[in-house]
Design a protein around this motif. Structure first.
Motif, short mmCIF file in Angstrom:
data_model
loop_
_atom_site.label_atom_id
_atom_site.label_comp_id
_atom_site.label_asym_id
_atom_site.label_seq_id
_atom_site.Cartn_x
_atom_site.Cartn_y
_atom_site.Cartn_z
N SER A 1 -7.60 6.44 -2.41
CA SER A 1 -8.18 5.10 -1.52
C SER A 1 -6.84 4.45 -1.16
CB SER A 1 -8.89 3.41 -1.46
OG SER A 1 -8.00 3.03 -2.92
N VAL A 2 -6.27 4.27 -1.61
CA VAL A 2 -4.34 3.33 -1.64
C VAL A 2 -4.06 5.06 -0.20
CG1 VAL A 2 -2.00 3.68 -1.69
CG2 VAL A 2 -4.31 3.27 -3.85
N THR B 1 -0.27 0.58 -9.00
CA THR B 1 -1.22 -1.06 -7.49
C THR B 1 -1.20 -1.86 -8.42
OG1 THR B 1 -3.35 -0.91 -8.73
CG2 THR B 1 -3.40 0.89 -6.90
N SER C 1 2.07 1.24 -3.72
CA SER C 1 1.59 2.32 -4.31
C SER C 1 1.20 3.38 -4.27
CB SER C 1 -0.37 1.84 -3.90
OG SER C 1 0.21 0.02 -4.37
N LEU C 2 1.08 4.27 -2.87
CA LEU C 2 1.06 5.30 -2.91
C LEU C 2 1.69 6.19 -3.39
CD1 LEU C 2 -0.38 7.87 -1.31
CD2 LEU C 2 0.87 7.59 0.74
N ASP D 1 -15.30 7.11 -12.05
CA ASP D 1 -14.89 7.32 -10.10
C ASP D 1 -14.50 6.17 -10.12
OD1 ASP D 1 -15.69 9.26 -10.88
OD2 ASP D 1 -18.04 9.40 -10.14
N LEU E 1 -12.91 -7.28 -3.55
CA LEU E 1 -13.00 -8.75 -3.81
C LEU E 1 -11.23 -9.13 -4.38
CD1 LEU E 1 -13.80 -11.78 -2.37
CD2 LEU E 1 -14.78 -11.85 -4.91
N VAL E 2 -10.35 -9.54 -4.40
CA VAL E 2 -9.03 -9.77 -5.09
C VAL E 2 -9.61 -11.57 -4.70
CG1 VAL E 2 -6.27 -9.79 -5.04
CG2 VAL E 2 -8.49 -8.06 -3.85
N GLN F 1 -12.61 12.14 -5.85
CA GLN F 1 -11.89 10.98 -5.52
C GLN F 1 -11.27 10.61 -4.76
OE1 GLN F 1 -15.67 9.99 -6.97
NE2 GLN F 1 -14.38 8.03 -6.33
N PRO F 2 -11.71 10.37 -2.95
CA PRO F 2 -10.46 9.96 -2.44
C PRO F 2 -10.12 8.59 -2.72
CG PRO F 2 -12.57 9.61 -1.41
CD PRO F 2 -12.99 10.37 -3.39
N VAL G 1 0.75 -1.42 0.02
CA VAL G 1 -0.24 0.11 -0.02
C VAL G 1 0.45 1.20 0.13
CG1 VAL G 1 -1.87 0.92 1.25
CG2 VAL G 1 -1.93 -0.95 1.05
N VAL H 1 -8.52 -8.13 -9.06
CA VAL H 1 -10.03 -7.55 -8.54
C VAL H 1 -11.34 -7.11 -8.91
CG1 VAL H 1 -10.70 -5.43 -6.95
CG2 VAL H 1 -8.69 -5.87 -7.30
N ARG I 1 -10.55 5.74 -10.60
CA ARG I 1 -9.73 6.30 -9.75
C ARG I 1 -10.33 5.78 -8.32
NH1 ARG I 1 -11.47 11.36 -11.97
NH2 ARG I 1 -11.60 11.94 -10.19
N GLN I 2 -11.41 5.70 -7.90
CA GLN I 2 -11.22 5.35 -6.71
C GLN I 2 -11.16 3.77 -5.79
OE1 GLN I 2 -12.54 4.90 -3.44
NE2 GLN I 2 -15.16 4.69 -3.85
N ARG I 3 -10.47 2.72 -7.15
CA ARG I 3 -10.20 2.10 -6.30
C ARG I 3 -8.60 2.17 -7.25
NH1 ARG I 3 -15.48 0.64 -6.65
NH2 ARG I 3 -16.23 -0.57 -5.19
N ARG I 4 -7.88 2.11 -7.81
CA ARG I 4 -6.90 2.79 -8.39
C ARG I 4 -6.12 1.22 -8.62
NH1 ARG I 4 -8.16 7.68 -6.24
NH2 ARG I 4 -6.35 8.88 -6.77
#
Lengths: 344, 344
Positions: free
Chosen positions: B50-51, A60, A54-55, A115, B98-99, B47-48, A51, A99, A118-121
DNA sequence: CTGTTAGCGCCTTCAG
DNA sequence: CTGAAGGCGCTAACAG
């Protein structure tokens, strides 16, 4: 939680920078330091935090697989599972995580595609089971995030597709039927908003015309790939055309439905009616009689899609189309026209 | 990339803390500020990330589904897909991602379970298709990361399981056969390292003894849930027992194999041999004759597993076992012992 | 009610 | 070859 890079650094008596270097295969590290660090990593059981990585890396190492209506698709079942396996294996081999997203869940349905990405990256997206008129379709193609569509032939700089040659597949099926002497050949297609349906229709039509048989739209029925549609389809076609002697189905499941219907009427397959399916699902070889069908290499499609996506991600390749060859599998549901009719 | 919280803050003329507050539903925010921020969020399409959130929260809102041998499992196919759908839907509804992981890929096989969980940073794990003697099994149960096993009845503080009552399922099957007058009943079981196999054997045995029929281990054959095993199984059992009149299979696929084998010998089902399967896969109702079998609610198992895991995650619940009821579905492959034999 | 200040764990210039 | 310092985007005390 587990140890961090800091713990390793302290324990090894070096800076975290150095630890980071050995972990990322940098060359400019003193061999001694390297082994030292590696030893500490080992004994601490250190696992880099993906994590955090990834940041900072802004990647990711994860791709999303979005399936339209995963659970509701009792039909897609056989097709999707194999593709999924192919995708999963290849993605994993190439070092990515997969995912899963299903767009069925009501709420998700209207979330704009971007959206969600981008949210899920996720670094990239694979899509299957999507319809041409799905609101996502357009968004995906235009999106800046790389994607690969399965069975939807649309390309852009950031969007590729993988499919089998549906025109060729349908053509093969019809040619086979024509060679057996059939002239009045029905087609129970999938719904019109599936790209594969359009292509198969084209193949059906081309093969027919090539054989000197006029194309008649009345001979085409549109179902939804499900078993029941097959029964309804043949029923309707038989009503319209008394001399119908063969039917080509856009899915094995529909073919099965059609055959069951015919059998319920004491009409024998293939003597009275020749049948060709599409997909070559497991069931095809288990049926009685065994189904003649057009095989799609589903697992390979999945693999290929995964590979293509990751190449776009890593080699910066542009979108392109990949078309795999289908294969006609002749089994027991097709026979010469007119032969054996006396036995019935 | 897209806008960050910083961009929103600047644009709205507030600090990022405030933005964070409104985004996370904190109550202590001036309504005016809140709407202002929300408006900016909207217009920027923010979009926040998430990472970033995961990093500081130490939670990824992601659960892993590890499947042993996803692709190789031609057998598990039908079973797994439905469970997967149930899991996927429920997980998504509850706000998690879900991964998917398959342990088949050679390299992964020996990676210690925990390494993989920690590396991937999943909050919890769901497992299916795992064997009792799989090296992972023990690790998972002991791990600090919450997990839910499907069809492996092991519990610990951090590990739950979801299964159907296999003892009851087998019992129902055998009782049905006994009621029909069968006394010599064979059992083609799954491999011995599957938890379900042990349970079904127990049910088989109990039901038999309850009916006053001695249990004979020679009547039990161990296959691998696949079609071919069914054929081999009946063949072997018939050789040993001339008076064999019924066989219970631990999977529909094996039952199918068995029936095909019998049919190839011109032996009629159910007149000559009654057959009961297990699973109630789609195919069961499509076969000719239609298969009598024990239904497992696969989709519900998946849902339940997902729910259980997330409750452990959020409510800090301890591990527990969840046992769903199976259901006997009587169709056409079972009939009274001895009846109709004259017709053959 | 709101801003300031610290990190989360890691990668990456930039100086030694 | 190695360390110090800054920052990825976000949350969470802690002061105002």
């Amino acid at each position: 939680m587990g140890p961090t890079i800091k713990d390793v650094a302290k324990e090894a008596g070096v800076s975290i920078t150095t630890v980071s270097r050995v972990l990322n295969q940098y060359s400019d590290v003193n061999p001694k330091t390297r082994t030292k660090v590696l030893k500490v990593v080992e004994q601490l059981g250190y696992q880099p935090n993906s994590v955090a990585r990834s940041l900072v890396m802004k990647r990711t190492q994860t791709v999303g697989l979005v399936v339209s209506d995963l659970s509701r698709s009792r039909n897609g079942h056989h097709f999707m599972f194999d593709v999924l396996c192919g995708i999963n294996d290849r993605v994993q081999e190439l070092g990515y995580d997969l995912v899963l997203f299903s767009t069925s869940t009501t709420a998700q349905k209207k979330t704009p595609y971007m959206d969600f990405v981008r949210q899920r990256r996720v670094d990239g997206v694979l899509m299957m089971g999507i319809r041409l008129d799905d609101p996502y379709t357009h968004e995906v193609v235009e999106a800046s995030v790389p994607s690969v569509l399965i069975d939807v032939p649309l390309v852009s700089d950031t969007c590729s597709y993988v499919t089998t040659d549906n025109v060729a597949g349908a053509t093969m099926a019809i040619q086979h039927l024509v060679e057996l002497g059939h002239r009045r050949i029905g087609f129970v297609n999938g719904h019109a908003q599936a790209a594969v349906s359009k292509e198969r229709l084209q193949g059906y039509r081309m093969a027919l015309e090539e054989a000197g048989i006029a194309y008649d739209p009345e001979l085409v029925y549109y179902g939804n790939f499900e078993q029941q549609d097959g029964a309804t389809g043949v029923a309707e076609l038989m009503e319209k055309f008394e001399d119908l002697s063969a039917v080509f189905f856009a899915s094995d499941l529909m073919a099965l439905g059609g055959i069951k219907y015919l059998q319920s009427l004491q009409l024998r397959v293939p003597e009275r009616m020749s049948i060709v399916g599409y997909d070559d699902i497991e069931l095809a070889a288990m049926m009685q009689p065994m189904l003649t069908t057009v095989r799609q290499t589903r697992y390979e499609m999945g693999q290929s899609a995964a590979e293509t996506l990751i190449r776009m991600l890593e080699q910066n390749e542009k979108g392109r189309g990949i078309v795999l060859p289908p294969e006609l599998v002749v089994r027991e549901t097709t026979s010469k026209h007119g032969v054996n009719l006396s036995h019935i």
